[in-house]
Design an enzyme around this catalytic site. Sequence first.
Site, PDB file in Angstrom:
ATOM      1  N   GLU A 126      42.897 -19.845  15.053  1.00  9.12           N
ATOM      2  CA  GLU A 126      42.348 -20.119  13.722  1.00  9.12           C
ATOM      3  C   GLU A 126      42.862 -21.428  13.135  1.00  9.12           C
ATOM      4  O   GLU A 126      42.445 -21.839  12.055  1.00  9.12           O
ATOM      5  CB  GLU A 126      42.686 -18.976  12.768  1.00  9.12           C
ATOM      6  CG  GLU A 126      44.168 -18.828  12.479  1.00  9.12           C
ATOM      7  CD  GLU A 126      44.527 -17.490  11.863  1.00  9.12           C
ATOM      8  OE1 GLU A 126      44.799 -17.473  10.658  1.00  9.12           O
ATOM      9  OE2 GLU A 126      44.530 -16.471  12.586  1.00  9.12           O
ATOM     10  N   GLY A 137      44.508 -12.709  30.162  1.00  7.15           N
ATOM     11  CA  GLY A 137      45.199 -11.606  29.523  1.00  7.15           C
ATOM     12  C   GLY A 137      44.731 -10.237  30.005  1.00  7.15           C
ATOM     13  O   GLY A 137      43.531  -9.973  30.078  1.00  7.15           O
ATOM     14  N   GLN A 195      33.007 -27.059  27.431  1.00  6.55           N
ATOM     15  CA  GLN A 195      31.623 -26.606  27.401  1.00  6.55           C
ATOM     16  C   GLN A 195      31.344 -25.411  28.305  1.00  6.55           C
ATOM     17  O   GLN A 195      30.563 -24.527  27.933  1.00  6.55           O
ATOM     18  CB  GLN A 195      30.693 -27.769  27.768  1.00  6.55           C
ATOM     19  CG  GLN A 195      30.587 -28.820  26.682  1.00  6.55           C
ATOM     20  CD  GLN A 195      29.677 -29.976  27.083  1.00  6.55           C
ATOM     21  OE1 GLN A 195      30.080 -31.124  27.100  1.00  6.55           O
ATOM     22  NE2 GLN A 195      28.450 -29.675  27.429  1.00  6.55           N
ATOM     23  N   CYS A 217      32.806 -24.633  35.057  1.00 12.22           N
ATOM     24  CA  CYS A 217      33.311 -25.969  34.740  1.00 12.22           C
ATOM     25  C   CYS A 217      32.181 -26.983  34.785  1.00 12.22           C
ATOM     26  O   CYS A 217      31.380 -26.984  35.730  1.00 12.22           O
ATOM     27  CB  CYS A 217      34.407 -26.369  35.729  1.00 12.22           C
ATOM     28  SG  CYS A 217      35.093 -28.013  35.418  1.00 12.22           S
ATOM     29  N   LYS A 226      36.629 -39.556  24.411  1.00  9.35           N
ATOM     30  CA  LYS A 226      35.822 -39.128  25.547  1.00  9.35           C
ATOM     31  C   LYS A 226      36.014 -40.032  26.770  1.00  9.35           C
ATOM     32  O   LYS A 226      35.214 -39.995  27.706  1.00  9.35           O
ATOM     33  CB  LYS A 226      34.340 -39.046  25.154  1.00  9.35           C
ATOM     34  CG  LYS A 226      34.055 -37.909  24.181  1.00  9.35           C
ATOM     35  CD  LYS A 226      32.575 -37.610  24.064  1.00  9.35           C
ATOM     36  CE  LYS A 226      32.336 -36.359  23.234  1.00  9.35           C
ATOM     37  NZ  LYS A 226      30.911 -35.979  23.180  1.00  9.35           N
ATOM     38  N   CYS A 243      36.299 -30.875  27.870  1.00 12.41           N
ATOM     39  CA  CYS A 243      35.071 -30.746  27.076  1.00 12.41           C
ATOM     40  C   CYS A 243      34.887 -29.340  26.503  1.00 12.41           C
ATOM     41  O   CYS A 243      34.182 -29.158  25.507  1.00 12.41           O
ATOM     42  CB  CYS A 243      33.864 -31.128  27.921  1.00 12.41           C
ATOM     43  SG  CYS A 243      33.538 -29.977  29.288  1.00 12.41           S
ATOM     44  N   LYS A 284      21.805 -28.007  10.389  1.00 18.50           N
ATOM     45  CA  LYS A 284      23.116 -28.545  10.067  1.00 18.50           C
ATOM     46  C   LYS A 284      23.452 -29.744  10.953  1.00 18.50           C
ATOM     47  O   LYS A 284      23.100 -29.768  12.133  1.00 18.50           O
ATOM     48  CB  LYS A 284      24.191 -27.473  10.248  1.00 18.50           C
ATOM     49  CG  LYS A 284      24.119 -26.340   9.230  1.00 18.50           C
ATOM     50  CD  LYS A 284      25.266 -25.368   9.452  1.00 18.50           C
ATOM     51  CE  LYS A 284      25.233 -24.238   8.417  1.00 18.50           C
ATOM     52  NZ  LYS A 284      26.355 -23.284   8.620  1.00 18.50           N
ATOM     53  N   TYR A 327      48.333 -14.247  18.883  1.00 19.48           N
ATOM     54  CA  TYR A 327      48.113 -12.856  19.274  1.00 19.48           C
ATOM     55  C   TYR A 327      49.245 -11.981  18.718  1.00 19.48           C
ATOM     56  O   TYR A 327      50.123 -12.453  17.999  1.00 19.48           O
ATOM     57  CB  TYR A 327      47.968 -12.756  20.786  1.00 19.48           C
ATOM     58  CG  TYR A 327      46.720 -13.434  21.303  1.00 19.48           C
ATOM     59  CD1 TYR A 327      45.450 -12.995  20.915  1.00 19.48           C
ATOM     60  CD2 TYR A 327      46.796 -14.542  22.152  1.00 19.48           C
ATOM     61  CE1 TYR A 327      44.299 -13.623  21.368  1.00 19.48           C
ATOM     62  CE2 TYR A 327      45.643 -15.182  22.612  1.00 19.48           C
ATOM     63  CZ  TYR A 327      44.399 -14.717  22.207  1.00 19.48           C
ATOM     64  OH  TYR A 327      43.262 -15.344  22.653  1.00 19.48           O
ATOM     65  N   ARG A 335      55.358 -16.427  27.138  1.00 19.02           N
ATOM     66  CA  ARG A 335      54.519 -17.487  26.565  1.00 19.02           C
ATOM     67  C   ARG A 335      54.730 -17.431  25.052  1.00 19.02           C
ATOM     68  O   ARG A 335      54.123 -16.630  24.348  1.00 19.02           O
ATOM     69  CB  ARG A 335      53.051 -17.243  26.923  1.00 19.02           C
ATOM     70  CG  ARG A 335      52.034 -18.122  26.199  1.00 19.02           C
ATOM     71  CD  ARG A 335      51.882 -19.493  26.806  1.00 19.02           C
ATOM     72  NE  ARG A 335      50.750 -20.207  26.224  1.00 19.02           N
ATOM     73  CZ  ARG A 335      50.354 -21.411  26.603  1.00 19.02           C
ATOM     74  NH1 ARG A 335      50.990 -22.033  27.583  1.00 19.02           N
ATOM     75  NH2 ARG A 335      49.323 -22.001  26.032  1.00 19.02           N
ATOM     76  N   GLU A 363      49.746 -18.293  20.612  1.00 17.94           N
ATOM     77  CA  GLU A 363      48.326 -18.470  20.285  1.00 17.94           C
ATOM     78  C   GLU A 363      47.805 -17.520  19.209  1.00 17.94           C
ATOM     79  O   GLU A 363      46.606 -17.277  19.105  1.00 17.94           O
ATOM     80  CB  GLU A 363      47.456 -18.360  21.546  1.00 17.94           C
ATOM     81  CG  GLU A 363      47.186 -19.664  22.237  1.00 17.94           C
ATOM     82  CD  GLU A 363      48.358 -20.170  23.090  1.00 17.94           C
ATOM     83  OE1 GLU A 363      48.292 -21.336  23.499  1.00 17.94           O
ATOM     84  OE2 GLU A 363      49.327 -19.431  23.349  1.00 17.94           O
ATOM     85  N   GLN A 393      49.482 -11.506  33.064  1.00 16.88           N
ATOM     86  CA  GLN A 393      49.801 -11.732  31.656  1.00 16.88           C
ATOM     87  C   GLN A 393      49.626 -10.441  30.871  1.00 16.88           C
ATOM     88  O   GLN A 393      48.541  -9.849  30.837  1.00 16.88           O
ATOM     89  CB  GLN A 393      48.932 -12.825  31.037  1.00 16.88           C
ATOM     90  CG  GLN A 393      49.404 -13.165  29.621  1.00 16.88           C
ATOM     91  CD  GLN A 393      48.549 -14.197  28.933  1.00 16.88           C
ATOM     92  OE1 GLN A 393      47.472 -13.878  28.426  1.00 16.88           O
ATOM     93  NE2 GLN A 393      49.019 -15.442  28.902  1.00 16.88           N
TER      94      GLN A 393
END
Length: 674
Positions: free
Chosen positions: A256, A62, A343, A357, A425, A341, A561, A169, A217, A167, A103
């Site tokens: 959210e 964006g 991550q 990645c 997974k 993933c 936690k 926005y 989009r 999304e 975008q």
Amino acid sequence: MSSLDISPIFRPIEIGAETIPNRIIMGSMHLGLEGMPETADRMAAFYGKRFEGGVGLITTGGISVNAEGKGSNIFFDFQKEEDCVELEKVASVLKPMGIFCAQLFHAGRYAYHRELVGPSALRAPINRFIPKELSTEDAWRTIREFGSSALRAKQVGFRAVEVMASEGYLVNQFFSEVTNKRSDEFGGSPENRRRFAIETMKEVRKQVGPGFPVIVRMSGIDLIPGNPTFEEVISLATELKEAGADALNIGIGWHESRIPTISQLVPRGAWAKIAGKIKSSVPGIPIIASNRINMPETIIQVLNAGEADIVSMARPFLADAEIVNKIKENQTERVNTCVACNQACLDHTFKEEMVSCLVNPSANRELDWKSLPQAKKQRVVVVGSGPGGMESARVAALRGHEVILLEASGKLGGQLNLAAAIPGKFEFFETIRYFKNELPRLKVDIRLNTKADLKLLDDLKPDAVIFATGVLPRNLNLPGLDKKPHASYVEFLNGTFKPGSKVAIIGGGGIGVDVAHKLTEEKDPDIPTYFEKYNVNSYTQAVIQPETAPRKVSILRRNGKVGAGLGATTSWALLQELQSKGVDFLSSLTYKEVTDKGLVIETKKEGAKTLECDSIILCAGQTSDTSLYEVFSKERTGIPSYLIGGAKDASGIDAKRAMLEGYLAASKIGTEQN
């Protein structure tokens, strides 16, 4: 996979006056490069490699249409001349290579700064700041800034633009009654709530002129209770087409939303079903499907089913820049597949870090790692074939070294084989498949069922050794443990331990949570059961549905936690699923003993109590397996040795770090003064 009929992918298609050579585009993804040294060069190197890999259209992350719309302070802004100078540098390099699409972005109430605005003064659950409500005049000003930004994009050399209206926005916020409580011409009725999006499209078209490709989009489904109905979405799509949109890229869900949309929990191709419903209702405009499309088979399935005209992938191009060329050359077995993933990509984005990645650490490091350093050919022995070991073997072989990979078990993959046993997974099997094909192609000598020891290493006469020996489950001394069937997570995940119907998991980190997931859901998700689980077919009331799990499971953690340390963008969804199945989370406790009745624990609030169970699985951490490395590095000081991955640090099983360390270790061999 190479027997696939790939012809549906390689049919050209027009968007506006431009022709895309195939049906795969690279979707928008924030890279986190802004503000780094040589930003323009880094972006050009990253995107250029993807154009070279065969993709015909790439959309940027964006780029804000004004200062208040920036997602964070590191976003580019089309209203800032210095940002446009940087963007022009990138666009000028990429313009001959393919269709580079900007975008046009406005975060609205999702912006992480104090100057945020929105259609109404309603704070987003994922943001600590309350937006200022845009006045009617400011709403029209923002529409004009979308238009002027589109013109600026065209002027600096972009060949297309995409309006971000999905999304959650700003444009999406105006459309939804959840976030739009206005009473002026932009609020109230569905027609008024559509007005901001439609007027934005009209202004963009007016500024860029006919023929210049404009993609919208738009949100196919917000996955927020109370979101617009499907009929309202179709009305919006129809009016966007009439206002001059050249293609509709169907986005899914808000940030959210409590429904996972791009993680491993989501079946491949699930959200193309929403794109397909829109395509059948709004003919005459190319429809683009996105989210959880990562494999050639899924792309072909979506296209053949008529669910979309084009498939948009973002993260798969992090994993493999050459995915399109590999498909075209019928080398799909060589695709390094995105494992969903999050991550190193989305988790990094939300921490305002550079995106990369897990399965391809070179992603976004193209400028720093222009080419692997050249070195005199050496014999390199890699001990262990987990993710770090396989990556180090691949990189060493790419550099021309003679590589021998030693693996004590009968198959490649190490801990990835255990991870792939977790529902959802299974994508890690694709990583193993990639290396199974790539390492022999690079002439790596793979020796399975070969346990390394000092004598074997001496016999092999290596010039360098990389130790990727991984981790071992930590033992737990607990009185009475033998009174109940028990095992480590390794024994459970590899299928040698069969737990009962009431299971206590000792250890509430990432492994404990994964074990609980497998205990309560023994198969990978499919699209019908996934949509049922999250009530997606209701369209306006998508929420997770309670389930009865096949076992009663409790996760116990001494401190902190349950699930702490898992990725921020994926942990909530997994924990939510476990809670929906009645899994108990217990923490801040002490393990006392195991009796015939169960596991005795003690908490400050309740004192000692017995948790009834018929079996126990130990997920109490790991220790590094460094025994051979310690002997070798001490006794063979003349031979360079490298310790990577879990063997280097067992504080968490981290494939992302292991892959990066494997790459770096292999790139050093033969370049250091030893």
